[in-house]
Write a protein that holds these residues in place. Structure first.
Motif, short mmCIF file in Angstrom:
data_model
loop_
_atom_site.label_atom_id
_atom_site.label_comp_id
_atom_site.label_asym_id
_atom_site.label_seq_id
_atom_site.Cartn_x
_atom_site.Cartn_y
_atom_site.Cartn_z
N UNK A 1 25.16 23.49 -10.52
CA UNK A 1 23.80 23.09 -11.98
C UNK A 1 23.10 23.24 -11.67
N UNK A 2 22.62 23.86 -13.16
CA UNK A 2 21.05 23.74 -14.01
C UNK A 2 20.01 22.45 -13.82
N UNK A 3 19.60 22.96 -12.39
CA UNK A 3 18.88 21.39 -12.45
C UNK A 3 17.16 21.69 -13.12
N UNK A 4 17.27 21.14 -14.21
CA UNK A 4 15.77 20.61 -14.61
C UNK A 4 15.46 18.87 -14.80
N UNK A 5 14.61 18.97 -14.29
CA UNK A 5 13.37 17.58 -14.85
C UNK A 5 12.17 17.39 -15.69
N UNK A 6 11.71 16.68 -16.29
CA UNK A 6 10.65 16.07 -16.74
C UNK A 6 9.70 14.84 -16.31
N UNK A 7 8.99 15.19 -16.58
CA UNK A 7 7.63 13.66 -15.58
C UNK A 7 6.37 14.66 -16.56
N UNK A 8 5.53 13.68 -16.38
CA UNK A 8 4.31 13.54 -16.70
C UNK A 8 3.81 11.99 -17.19
N UNK B 1 19.75 17.26 -16.72
CA UNK B 1 18.77 16.80 -17.00
C UNK B 1 17.58 15.21 -16.89
N UNK B 2 17.00 15.47 -15.60
CA UNK B 2 16.32 14.07 -15.18
C UNK B 2 15.06 13.91 -15.20
N UNK B 3 14.58 12.61 -15.94
CA UNK B 3 13.49 12.42 -16.23
C UNK B 3 13.18 11.88 -14.58
N UNK B 4 11.48 12.26 -14.89
CA UNK B 4 10.77 11.27 -12.91
C UNK B 4 10.16 10.42 -12.78
N UNK C 1 14.84 5.60 -16.69
CA UNK C 1 16.41 4.80 -15.69
C UNK C 1 15.84 6.01 -14.25
N UNK C 2 14.51 6.24 -13.87
CA UNK C 2 13.71 7.05 -13.46
C UNK C 2 13.13 7.07 -12.09
N UNK C 3 13.33 6.27 -11.67
CA UNK C 3 12.65 5.95 -10.97
C UNK C 3 12.78 5.68 -9.46
N UNK C 4 12.87 5.27 -8.04
CA UNK C 4 13.25 5.82 -6.69
C UNK C 4 14.53 4.85 -6.99
N UNK C 5 15.42 3.96 -7.67
CA UNK C 5 16.08 3.72 -7.10
C UNK C 5 17.30 4.57 -8.73
#
Length: 482
Positions: free
Chosen positions: A124-131, A180-183, A159-163
């Motif tokens: 799986x290509x693992x991508x994330x976004x934050x800001x 692609x998961x937002x953090x 749904x980007x939190x610790x849970x």
């Protein structure tokens, strides 16, 4: 690997190995390993169904362990617990077909299990976004673009939190090519913890602003936290960094993979700005292919540039990028233009000083012949900075010279006071303040707007999600769709 359909997300051995560092232990020793199975995960007992791993969390006001009996009634097959009291032991004895697994901390147990699940998809290509702002919009733009080449899985909404992030990664399946998961974060080291779960090899940072400054204390601390999204970027990955942000150089420090800076003026980006089309969005080209982003505002164009930079790095053609940009559907409550008798820019899913400033600046720049009405709601979670930030919002708003400003909420009283103090010199901006965001106050705000507005007028709705400014829409709707 074999698809997870009809296969447990994790075997008992994999589950216990993942939890080893937090004292993972099967409580009911007579449990038959062959019966260990779960194909959904929940922290809310109301979401539990057959074969669910139930993770009771302990918060400031509630202990999720009290909902274990309800989860069992709904079909939970595995229960994570951080207690070994008589009640838990008795429940485990009464439910011999349910695996009760002890850990020292159930939140960390959820994260460890989610991390083990992600590792089952090595290709799986693992991508994330934050800001600080724009991360959900950037994620949605990137998802629309990247799905032109890859089968993409991403977190729903924010749904980007610790849970939220650990729960979201359990949606990965074997046919997905790119995750692609937002953090997001609400405390120190939250990005570090959830980056450990997903281990993104590609990351985008949208900006370093003042959102959550009341929690972390300074922009420097925010930047330090946000850059943890790059902790797992290696020589095969890339860090995508906003070139115009004053923390850009700091964000580049220590990155082990490729560094890609994005922005309107970055050389070799392949992007050429063509025109700002106001409420209709932005026209630009990528490697000579012309396209239009329907989301208005230069801040949304910048968000799109981050997504474009990642897409080019991952091998998408200009034509594929165009298809993704132009098939992007309006994001509910996020820079969504709703046309009718009034033209309403609904941007009330979230607000912080940075996004508030950008929204006001954009609306001030839009050249329309009709009246402009700003509806500004409280920005939440600003701590000691709140009064100053809301006063500044009032200053920016009044300096933009709209025809009417409606301030909504107790915090926005500072904005109202500042705007009132600075108004004058023949300026005719009508200023309204409603004390809170009860339904009665929202109805009062709608009444003020409806009695003031005329055909073709422009309305900005901007405030934090908790204010609920979207409740104005049907109240204005009854007026402008007649």
């Amino acid at each position: 690997m074999t698809d997870v359909k009809n296969v447990s997300f994790l075997s008992l051995k994999e589950f216990l190995n993942a939890l080893k560092s937090i004292d993972g232990e099967l409580l009911n020793k007579d449990f038959d390993e062959k019966n260990f199975y779960f194909d959904s995960v929940a922290t809310d007992s109301r979401s539990v169904k057959k074969n669910t791993l139930f993770v009771p969390l302990i918060g400031e006001k509630q202990d999720g362990h009290i909902y274990i009996p309800k989860a069992l009634e709904s079909g939970a097959s595995v229960v994570l617990v951080s207690k070994k009291d008589d009640e838990i032991i008795e429940l485990s004895k009464k439910n011999p077909c349910v695996a009760f697994v002890y850990v020292s901390n159930t939140l960390h147990g959820l994260q460890k299990a989610a991390g083990a699940y992600v590792q089952k998809f090595p290709n799986l290509i693992r991508c994330s976004v934050t800001g600080s702002s724009g991360k959900t919009t950037t994620k949605e733009i990137a998802a629309s673009v990247l799905s032109q080449k890859y089968k993409v899985v991403c977190n729903v909404g924010n749904l980007n939190s610790e849970t939220g992030l650990p729960l979201s990664v359990f949606s990965i399946r074997s046919d997905h090519e790119l995750g692609l998961f937002e953090m997001g974060m609400n405390r120190q080291n939250e990005i570090g913890e959830i980056a450990e779960v997903f281990k993104p090899n590609f990351g985008i940072i949208t900006n370093i602003g003042t959102a959550h400054i009341g929690l972390l204390g300074s922009r420097e601390a925010i930047a330090q936290e946000k850059k943890k999204i790059f902790n797992f970027v290696d020589s095969n990955g890339a860090a995508v960094i906003p070139d115009e942000d004053d923390f850009a150089d700091f964000l580049c420090e220590g990155v082990k993979g490729k560094i890609i800076r994005y922005g309107k003026n970055v050389k070799d980006s392949g992007v050429v700005f063509i025109s700002d089309d106001g409420l209709e969005g932005t026209t630009f080209s990528v490697d000579g292919v012309k396209m239009r982003l329907s989301l208005p505002g230069k801040y949304n164009f910048t968000n799109a540039l981050g997504a474009v930079a990642l897409a080019r790095e991952l091998g998408l053609s200009p034509e594929q990028i165009k298809a993704g940009i132009e098939s992007l559907k309006p994001l509910s409550g996020r820079s969504q233009l709703v046309k009718g008798r009034l033209n309403v820019l609904e941007d009330c899913y979230n607000a912080n000083p940075d996004s508030m400033e950008k929204a006001i600046e954009f609306c001030a720049s839009v050249n329309i012949p009709s009246k402009k009405i700003f509806v500004l709601g409280d920005m939440l979670e600003l701590g000691d900075e709140s009064k100053k930030a809301h006063a500044n919002a009032g200053k920016l708003a009044i300096e933009s010279k709209p025809d009417m400003i409606v301030f909504v909420g107790t915090e926005m009283a500072s904005g109202f006071d500042e705007a009132k103090k600075l108004s004058g010199n023949g300026q005719n901006t009508k200023l309204i303040h409603v004390d809170d965001y009860s339904l009665q106050s929202i109805e009062k705000a709608a009444s003020e707007i409806n009695s003031f507005a005329s055909d073709g007028d422009f309305v900005l709705l901007k405030g934090s999600r908790g204010v609920g400014l979207e409740r104005l829409m049907p109240l204005l709707e009854s007026n402008y769709k007649k």
